[in-house]
Each structure stands twice: as C-alpha cells, then as structure tokens.
Design an enzyme around this catalytic site. Structure first.
Site, PDB file in Angstrom:
ATOM      1  N   CYS A   1     -10.892   3.167   0.266  1.00  0.00           N
ATOM      2  CA  CYS A   1      -9.513   3.740   0.612  1.00  0.00           C
ATOM      3  C   CYS A   1      -9.166   2.745   1.678  1.00  0.00           C
ATOM      4  O   CYS A   1      -9.850   2.879   2.541  1.00  0.00           O
ATOM      5  CB  CYS A   1      -9.288   4.951   0.730  1.00  0.00           C
ATOM      6  SG  CYS A   1      -7.385   5.327   1.437  1.00  0.00           S
TER       7      CYS A   1
ATOM      8  N   ASP B   1       0.927  -1.229   0.117  1.00  0.00           N
ATOM      9  CA  ASP B   1       0.020   0.128  -0.076  1.00  0.00           C
ATOM     10  C   ASP B   1       0.907   1.154  -0.108  1.00  0.00           C
ATOM     11  O   ASP B   1       1.995   1.171   0.289  1.00  0.00           O
ATOM     12  CB  ASP B   1      -0.835   0.103   1.371  1.00  0.00           C
ATOM     13  CG  ASP B   1      -1.848   1.215   1.441  1.00  0.00           C
ATOM     14  OD1 ASP B   1      -2.440   1.541   0.454  1.00  0.00           O
ATOM     15  OD2 ASP B   1      -1.923   1.898   2.631  1.00  0.00           O
ATOM     16  N   SER B   2       0.496   2.347  -0.159  1.00  0.00           N
ATOM     17  CA  SER B   2       0.824   3.716  -0.130  1.00  0.00           C
ATOM     18  C   SER B   2       1.489   3.881   1.263  1.00  0.00           C
ATOM     19  O   SER B   2       2.325   5.051   1.461  1.00  0.00           O
ATOM     20  CB  SER B   2       0.127   4.822  -0.561  1.00  0.00           C
ATOM     21  OG  SER B   2      -0.773   4.873   0.379  1.00  0.00           O
TER      22      SER B   2
ATOM     23  N   GLY C   1      -3.068   9.127  -3.528  1.00  0.00           N
ATOM     24  CA  GLY C   1      -4.278   9.597  -4.205  1.00  0.00           C
ATOM     25  C   GLY C   1      -4.345  10.741  -5.034  1.00  0.00           C
ATOM     26  O   GLY C   1      -5.334  11.089  -5.674  1.00  0.00           O
TER      27      GLY C   1
ATOM     28  N   CYS D   1      -4.374  -1.538  -1.892  1.00  0.00           N
ATOM     29  CA  CYS D   1      -4.682  -0.091  -2.121  1.00  0.00           C
ATOM     30  C   CYS D   1      -5.678   0.263  -3.189  1.00  0.00           C
ATOM     31  O   CYS D   1      -5.497  -0.450  -4.313  1.00  0.00           O
ATOM     32  CB  CYS D   1      -3.218   0.561  -2.369  1.00  0.00           C
ATOM     33  SG  CYS D   1      -3.372   2.270  -2.906  1.00  0.00           S
TER      34      CYS D   1
ATOM     35  N   THR E   1      -6.303   2.966  -4.736  1.00  0.00           N
ATOM     36  CA  THR E   1      -5.893   4.211  -5.648  1.00  0.00           C
ATOM     37  C   THR E   1      -4.941   3.246  -6.785  1.00  0.00           C
ATOM     38  O   THR E   1      -5.164   3.464  -7.869  1.00  0.00           O
ATOM     39  CB  THR E   1      -4.799   4.967  -5.002  1.00  0.00           C
ATOM     40  OG1 THR E   1      -5.756   5.702  -4.015  1.00  0.00           O
ATOM     41  CG2 THR E   1      -4.392   5.994  -5.843  1.00  0.00           C
TER      42      THR E   1
ATOM     43  N   GLU F   1      -2.550   8.434   8.717  1.00  0.00           N
ATOM     44  CA  GLU F   1      -1.056   7.987   8.651  1.00  0.00           C
ATOM     45  C   GLU F   1      -0.467   8.786   9.758  1.00  0.00           C
ATOM     46  O   GLU F   1       0.614   8.495  10.417  1.00  0.00           O
ATOM     47  CB  GLU F   1      -0.478   8.920   7.337  1.00  0.00           C
ATOM     48  CG  GLU F   1      -0.504   8.127   5.958  1.00  0.00           C
ATOM     49  CD  GLU F   1       0.448   6.853   5.937  1.00  0.00           C
ATOM     50  OE1 GLU F   1       1.387   7.098   6.240  1.00  0.00           O
ATOM     51  OE2 GLU F   1       0.023   5.802   5.483  1.00  0.00           O
TER      52      GLU F   1
ATOM     53  N   HIS G   1      -6.927   3.229   3.908  1.00  0.00           N
ATOM     54  CA  HIS G   1      -6.749   3.942   5.236  1.00  0.00           C
ATOM     55  C   HIS G   1      -8.236   4.052   5.981  1.00  0.00           C
ATOM     56  O   HIS G   1      -8.068   4.390   7.167  1.00  0.00           O
ATOM     57  CB  HIS G   1      -6.148   5.125   4.850  1.00  0.00           C
ATOM     58  CG  HIS G   1      -4.751   5.245   4.514  1.00  0.00           C
ATOM     59  ND1 HIS G   1      -4.141   4.783   3.302  1.00  0.00           N
ATOM     60  CD2 HIS G   1      -3.621   5.742   5.379  1.00  0.00           C
ATOM     61  CE1 HIS G   1      -3.116   4.815   3.465  1.00  0.00           C
ATOM     62  NE2 HIS G   1      -2.391   5.500   4.368  1.00  0.00           N
TER      63      HIS G   1
HETATM   64  N1  DGL Z   1      -4.565   3.480   0.851  1.00  0.00           N
HETATM   65  C1  DGL Z   1      -4.732   3.960  -0.319  1.00  0.00           C
HETATM   66  C2  DGL Z   1      -6.104   3.575  -0.915  1.00  0.00           C
HETATM   67  O1  DGL Z   1      -6.642   2.426  -0.656  1.00  0.00           O
HETATM   68  C3  DGL Z   1      -4.353   5.333  -0.839  1.00  0.00           C
HETATM   69  C4  DGL Z   1      -4.156   6.270   0.321  1.00  0.00           C
HETATM   70  C5  DGL Z   1      -3.243   7.347  -0.559  1.00  0.00           C
HETATM   71  O2  DGL Z   1      -1.998   7.304  -0.652  1.00  0.00           O
HETATM   72  O3  DGL Z   1      -3.640   8.339  -0.951  1.00  0.00           O
HETATM   73  O4  DGL Z   1      -6.620   4.134  -1.878  1.00  0.00           O
END
Ligand code: DGL
Length: 273
Positions: free
Chosen positions: A191, A10-11, A43, A73, A75, A159, A193
């Site tokens: 997302c 993931d990011s 994102g 992720c 995104t 984060e 997160h």
């Molecule tokens: N956790 C990620 C997602 O599911 C991306 C969050 C990000 O880095 O903007 O989209």
C-alpha cells in the site's frame, strides 16, 4: 522532448511515496498529482466504488495535459486496473503498481541470505482480497510461503500525519506481533501509504527486508517514456497537486514527505468532491 506532465493518482497522500521515486529517477518531468483525500480510504470500499472513483480521476487527469498515468495505489491497481485499461488504454498509457511489487519482492527474496521463503504482504483489505500478489508470487515460485495481512488502520495513521506518533508504534506493534516469531525473509509494503511508516516497521521487525514497490514502478515509467521518446528535459519542472480534501493539511504532508532539497513549485488545488 515532450513536456506534457506525468499524471499520478492515489486515494490520498500515499501516492506521494511513488511521486518521490519518480521525481528521483525522472527529475526533469512535469507532474500532476491527484489525491482523493475526501474519499479516503479506498481499501475497505467495494470494487465498483473504487472503479467509479478511479474513472472520475482519470477523466480529470485526461483534461489536464498529461502523457502517461501512473496508478500510485495498490488498491486501485489490484481491483480494477484491467477494467480501467480497457476503457482508457487506447487513449493513454496506464502504469499499475502490483507487478512492480512482485518484481521487487522476488528480487529481495533471491538476494536475501535467509533461506526460508516466507514473504509478508501488508496491504489494504481490497488488495489482500484480490489475491493478485499471491497469484503472481506462486506463479513465479510455488515454494514461497505467502502471508497477506490487511492493515487498513495504517492508512489512517499516515493520512493523519501520525508517522512518528506513539500511537502509530502501538498500532503497528500490535498488528505485526504475529510475525515476530516467524523467520520472515521479506516484507512488501503493498500500500503506497505504508512507506511513510517504514521506520516504525523496521524497529518492530529489525531483521526483515522491507520492500517498497515504488522504485520499480518509477523505473518502469522511465523505461516506457524513454522507449517512446517522450522524456522531458525541462530544467524547472512543475509539480501541481490536486486534492479533494483539505488543502492546508495536504500541503503540510506533501512538504514533509517530499522534502526536496530545492524548493519545488507546489500548487495545491482543491477540486470538487
Ligand atoms: N494507498 C493506497 C494503496 O496503495 C490505498 C489506501 C486506501 O485508501 O485504503 O493501496
């Protein structure tokens, strides 16, 4: 029995919500997790940048001993899964998350007593712009009213480990205001997160069914491993974490999010940015 690890990326820390589901459903699997915290957020980045970062991470994971890759992720899944699969698909199975989100969302609408088919998607700007969720939902049921909202700010709150802070409530309350007066059937956390802020979202929209795609993604991962006879039976599996960001911060959040009832082997390694 196949003891090579499941590679998840993931990011940043968002993919830990996917890892948690995978661990629940596949408790004997070794896991290697990569969080690109240094480059977070993805994102609001252009598709080409998201693609380049993902290629680097997949190459890194391929150098480890892994048997499958799970893109934890939305995104990355929404913007470049097809391209990534074209490049790496012949070497390794890659799982993406959007189809699981659509499946989980659709099931939630079907089960819900509320007749109105109003669905809200909360996601990053890139995921909303890709229109992928919308496209899949309308293909399944053109009667659905789909509201997609980009909530990039939520990623930063997660984060920074501010899940329970007052500022999170204020930001969320403000962003979700427009849905309070609508009869929302189901809300998809598009997302990875966002499940970390689920309790807050629930407080703001108490009657809405909240859908986390991670459970279906974990189930599909299990199905694949089982069908291909590459499940593991390790009694003391390892989880190894890599982050491009701050190791200490990552460890604190990982322990908080995963909260296993037995002490997992958590190794966190910083890798080159
Ligand atoms: N956790 C990620 C997602 O599911 C991306 C969050 C990000 O880095 O903007 O989209």
């Amino acid at each position: 029995m196949e003891n090579r690890a499941i590679g998840i990326f993931d990011s940043g820390i968002g993919g830990l919500t996917v890892l948690k589901q995978i661990k629940k459903i596949l408790p004997n699997e070794n896991i290697i997790y990569y969080g690109d915290n240094f480059n977070n957020p993805y994102g609001n980045k252009p598709k080409k940048k998201i693609f380049d970062l993902s290629v680097r991470i997949i190459n890194f994971l391929l150098e480890q001993d892994i048997k499958i890759i799970v893109i934890a992720c939305n995104t990355v899944s929404a913007t470049c899964f097809c391209e990534l699969n074209k490049i790496f698909g012949h070497k390794i199975k890659i799982m993406e998350i959007i189809k699981s989100g659509v499946e989980a969302g659709f099931l939630s609408v079907k089960k819900n007593k509320i007749k109105d088919k109003n669905i809200v998607l909360l996601a990053t700007e890139a995921t909303v712009k890709s229109n992928l969720y919308q496209k899949y939902f309308y293909a399944k049921d053109p009667q659905i009213n789909f509201y997609a909202k980009a909530c990039g700010d939520f990623v930063d709150l997660a984060e920074k480990n501010l899940f329970d802070a007052k500022i999170s409530f204020d930001v969320l309350n403000n962003e979700l205001e427009e849905f309070k007066s609508k009869k929302i059937n189901s809300l998809i956390l598009g997302c990875t997160h966002f499940p970390l802020l689920k309790n807050r979202i629930k407080k703001i929209l108490p009657s809405v069914k909240i859908v986390d795609p991670a459970e279906f993604l974990a189930l599909h991962t299990k199905e694949y491993l089982s069908k291909n006879k590459i499940l593991n039976a390790e009694e003391k599996p390892k989880i190894i974490f890599y982050t491009s960001g701050d190791v200490k911060k990552f460890r604190i959040i990982a322990n908080e999010v995963l909260n296993f009832n037995y002490p997992p082997k958590i190794f966190v390694h910083k890798i080159l940015k």
